[in-house]
Design an enzyme around this catalytic site. Structure first.
Site, PDB file in Angstrom:
ATOM      1  N   ARG A   1      40.361  35.302 104.668  1.00 26.35           N
ATOM      2  CA  ARG A   1      39.963  36.590 104.081  1.00 26.35           C
ATOM      3  C   ARG A   1      38.443  36.768 104.049  1.00 26.35           C
ATOM      4  O   ARG A   1      37.942  37.861 104.271  1.00 26.35           O
ATOM      5  CB  ARG A   1      40.474  36.703 102.643  1.00 26.35           C
ATOM      6  CG  ARG A   1      41.900  37.147 102.587  1.00 26.35           C
ATOM      7  CD  ARG A   1      42.345  37.445 101.166  1.00 26.35           C
ATOM      8  NE  ARG A   1      43.791  37.356 101.110  1.00 26.35           N
ATOM      9  CZ  ARG A   1      44.609  38.339 101.443  1.00 26.35           C
ATOM     10  NH1 ARG A   1      44.134  39.508 101.824  1.00 26.35           N
ATOM     11  NH2 ARG A   1      45.920  38.187 101.399  1.00 26.35           N
TER      12      ARG A   1
ATOM     13  N   ARG B   1      45.398  45.729 102.760  1.00 22.66           N
ATOM     14  CA  ARG B   1      44.916  44.357 102.584  1.00 22.66           C
ATOM     15  C   ARG B   1      44.482  44.156 101.148  1.00 22.66           C
ATOM     16  O   ARG B   1      43.788  45.018 100.586  1.00 22.66           O
ATOM     17  CB  ARG B   1      43.693  44.066 103.490  1.00 22.66           C
ATOM     18  CG  ARG B   1      43.916  44.186 104.958  1.00 22.66           C
ATOM     19  CD  ARG B   1      45.004  43.315 105.492  1.00 22.66           C
ATOM     20  NE  ARG B   1      44.736  41.884 105.404  1.00 22.66           N
ATOM     21  CZ  ARG B   1      45.673  40.951 105.548  1.00 22.66           C
ATOM     22  NH1 ARG B   1      46.929  41.292 105.744  1.00 22.66           N
ATOM     23  NH2 ARG B   1      45.364  39.673 105.470  1.00 22.66           N
TER      24      ARG B   1
ATOM     25  N   LEU C   1      42.055  42.637  98.522  1.00 24.45           N
ATOM     26  CA  LEU C   1      40.641  42.282  98.631  1.00 24.45           C
ATOM     27  C   LEU C   1      40.296  41.219  97.593  1.00 24.45           C
ATOM     28  O   LEU C   1      40.806  41.251  96.469  1.00 24.45           O
ATOM     29  CB  LEU C   1      39.785  43.529  98.428  1.00 24.45           C
ATOM     30  CG  LEU C   1      39.967  44.580  99.537  1.00 24.45           C
ATOM     31  CD1 LEU C   1      39.460  45.941  99.086  1.00 24.45           C
ATOM     32  CD2 LEU C   1      39.278  44.149 100.823  1.00 24.45           C
TER      33      LEU C   1
ATOM     34  N   HIS D   1      47.116  55.423  94.515  1.00 24.73           N
ATOM     35  CA  HIS D   1      48.401  54.717  94.407  1.00 24.73           C
ATOM     36  C   HIS D   1      49.483  55.751  94.072  1.00 24.73           C
ATOM     37  O   HIS D   1      49.267  56.613  93.219  1.00 24.73           O
ATOM     38  CB  HIS D   1      48.332  53.646  93.320  1.00 24.73           C
ATOM     39  CG  HIS D   1      49.599  52.875  93.209  1.00 24.73           C
ATOM     40  ND1 HIS D   1      49.976  51.925  94.141  1.00 24.73           N
ATOM     41  CD2 HIS D   1      50.613  52.935  92.307  1.00 24.73           C
ATOM     42  CE1 HIS D   1      51.155  51.430  93.807  1.00 24.73           C
ATOM     43  NE2 HIS D   1      51.562  52.027  92.703  1.00 24.73           N
TER      44      HIS D   1
ATOM     45  N   ASP E   1      46.028  47.490  92.024  1.00 30.25           N
ATOM     46  CA  ASP E   1      46.439  48.757  91.413  1.00 30.25           C
ATOM     47  C   ASP E   1      46.039  48.871  89.940  1.00 30.25           C
ATOM     48  O   ASP E   1      46.775  49.451  89.128  1.00 30.25           O
ATOM     49  CB  ASP E   1      47.963  48.974  91.571  1.00 30.25           C
ATOM     50  CG  ASP E   1      48.363  49.042  93.043  1.00 30.25           C
ATOM     51  OD1 ASP E   1      47.550  49.513  93.856  1.00 30.25           O
ATOM     52  OD2 ASP E   1      49.475  48.603  93.385  1.00 30.25           O
TER      53      ASP E   1
ATOM     54  N   GLU F   1      49.200  63.814  96.404  1.00 30.40           N
ATOM     55  CA  GLU F   1      48.091  62.902  96.737  1.00 30.40           C
ATOM     56  C   GLU F   1      47.003  63.636  97.517  1.00 30.40           C
ATOM     57  O   GLU F   1      45.812  63.429  97.306  1.00 30.40           O
ATOM     58  CB  GLU F   1      48.605  61.731  97.584  1.00 30.40           C
ATOM     59  CG  GLU F   1      49.515  60.776  96.837  1.00 30.40           C
ATOM     60  CD  GLU F   1      49.930  59.588  97.696  1.00 30.40           C
ATOM     61  OE1 GLU F   1      49.074  58.988  98.360  1.00 30.40           O
ATOM     62  OE2 GLU F   1      51.138  59.260  97.707  1.00 30.40           O
TER      63      GLU F   1
HETATM   64  C1  GRF Z   1      50.016  56.735 100.273  1.00 29.99           C
HETATM   65  O1  GRF Z   1      51.237  57.021  99.646  1.00 29.99           O
HETATM   66  C2  GRF Z   1      49.081  56.024  99.324  1.00 29.99           C
HETATM   67  O2  GRF Z   1      49.227  56.423  97.996  1.00 29.99           O
HETATM   68  C3  GRF Z   1      49.508  54.597  99.474  1.00 29.99           C
HETATM   69  O3  GRF Z   1      49.830  54.434 100.833  1.00 29.99           O
HETATM   70  C4  GRF Z   1      50.192  55.701 101.386  1.00 29.99           C
HETATM   71  C5  GRF Z   1      49.266  55.936 102.540  1.00 29.99           C
HETATM   72  O4  GRF Z   1      49.590  57.094 103.259  1.00 29.99           O
HETATM   73  N1  GRF Z   1      48.476  53.707  98.992  1.00 29.99           N
HETATM   74  P1  GRF Z   1      48.559  57.692 104.317  1.00 29.99           P
HETATM   75  O5  GRF Z   1      48.210  56.560 105.279  1.00 29.99           O
HETATM   76  O6  GRF Z   1      47.369  58.177 103.570  1.00 29.99           O
HETATM   77  O7  GRF Z   1      49.303  58.798 105.006  1.00 29.99           O
END
Ligand code: GRF
Length: 229
Positions: A78, A104, A106, A122, A158, A187
Site C-alpha cells: 500500500r 481502495r 487508505l 457513501h 466511512d 448522490e
Molecule cells: C456510489 O454509490 C458511491 O456512493 C459509492 O460507490 C458508488 C460509485 O458510483 N462510494 P460512481 O462510480 O460514482 O458511479
C-alpha cells in the site's frame, strides 16, 4: 485585474480538486459538470484511477481533464501505491481530494497527509450502514429511509465529519439495484452541493463536526427527498 482562477468578483481562487475513482465515475461526472457552472468555487484538475479500465476515465478525457492511472496491482504494498498517488496529487497542485467510488482503503499515513482535505461519498445515512453491500443490508433491516452522505475522510472506513446528507425512501418492492439507482440520483445532487460548501469556505471543519454558515446564518446541509423546486 481579476485573478483568472477566481470564480467571480470578490471571490478567492477556485479550489483545485483531484477526483479518485475506480469504476463507473457517475459521481465524478456530476462534480465535473457542477464545476462548469458560473461561480462554482472549485475546478477539477485531475482524475486519478487505480484501475486502468475504469469507465469514468473516458468521460474525464472527453472533458479534457488530465487523467492518471496508478494501478495498485503494480505495487507490492500500500505504501508505494499511496506515495505514487500522493505525488500525482501534489504534481497537479491539488487542494482538495474527492473520492468518488474509489475502492481502495487508505492508510492512516495517507489520510493524515490530506487531513481535512479529502471528501468521500457513501450511499447510506452514516453512521448507519458503513461498508459494502449497503443497499442489500438496508433492505434486510426493514428501514424505510436511507440516503447518502458526504463526509471528510478519516482513517476508519466511512467515518469522519459529515458535510451533507440526503434522505431517500426505501420502497416496499425495492431490490438492491432499484434502491441503489434512487440513492445514486441523490448522490449526484449531494456531492456537488457538499463540495461547494467546503470549497467556498461556507462549511468549516471544527474538531469532528462540520459547521456550515452563510451570511451569519446556518445553511441546510440535508435534503429530502429532492432539491428540485
Ligand atoms: C456510489 O454509490 C458511491 O456512493 C459509492 O460507490 C458508488 C460509485 O458510483 N462510494 P460512481 O462510480 O460514482 O458511479
Amino acid at each position: 485585474m481579476t485573478d483568472p482562477r477566481s470564480n467571480g468578483p470578490g471571490q478567492g481562487p477556485r479550489k483545485r480538486v483531484g477526483i479518485l475513482i475506480s469504476g463507473r465515475g457517475s459521481n465524478m461526472r456530476a462534480l465535473v459538470d457542477a464545476c462548469k457552472t458560473d461561480g462554482f468555487p472549485a475546478e477539477i484538475v485531475t482524475v486519478i484511477s487505480n484501475r486502468p479500465d475504469a469507465e469514468g476515465l473516458e468521460y474525464a478525457r472527453s472533458e479534457n481533464i488530465p487523467t492518471v492511472t496508478i494501478d495498485h496491482k503494480q505495487f507490492a504494498d500500500r505504501q508505494p501505491f499511496e506515495r505514487a498517488l500522493h505525488h500525482a496529487l501534489r504534481d497537479a497542485r491539488v487542494d482538495l481530494i474527492c473520492n468518488a467510488g474509489f475502492m481502495r482503503l487508505l492508510t492512516a499515513e495517507f489520510v493524515e497527509l490530506w487531513h481535512n482535505r479529502q471528501l468521500n461519498i457513501h450511499p447510506s445515512l452514516l453512521p448507519a450502514f458503513k461498508g459494502l453491500r449497503t443497499h442489500e443490508r438496508v433492505i434486510e433491516s426493514g428501514g424505510r429511509i436511507t440516503g447518502c452522505t458526504v463526509h471528510i475522510v478519516r482513517t476508519e472506513m466511512d467515518s469522519g465529519p459529515i458535510v451533507a446528507q440526503a434522505a431517500v425512501p426505501v420502497m416496499p418492492e425495492d431490490t438492491p439495484e432499484t434502491l441503489a439507482a434512487r440513492v445514486l440520483e441523490a448522490e449526484h445532487k449531494l456531492y456537488p452541493m457538499a463540495l461547494k460548501l467546503i470549497a467556498s469556505g461556507e462549511a468549516r471543519i471544527v474538531g469532528e463536526k462540520v459547521v456550515t454558515e452563510k451570511d451569519g446564518g446556518p445553511v441546510a446541509v440535508m435534503f429530502s427527498p429532492s432539491l428540485d423546486p
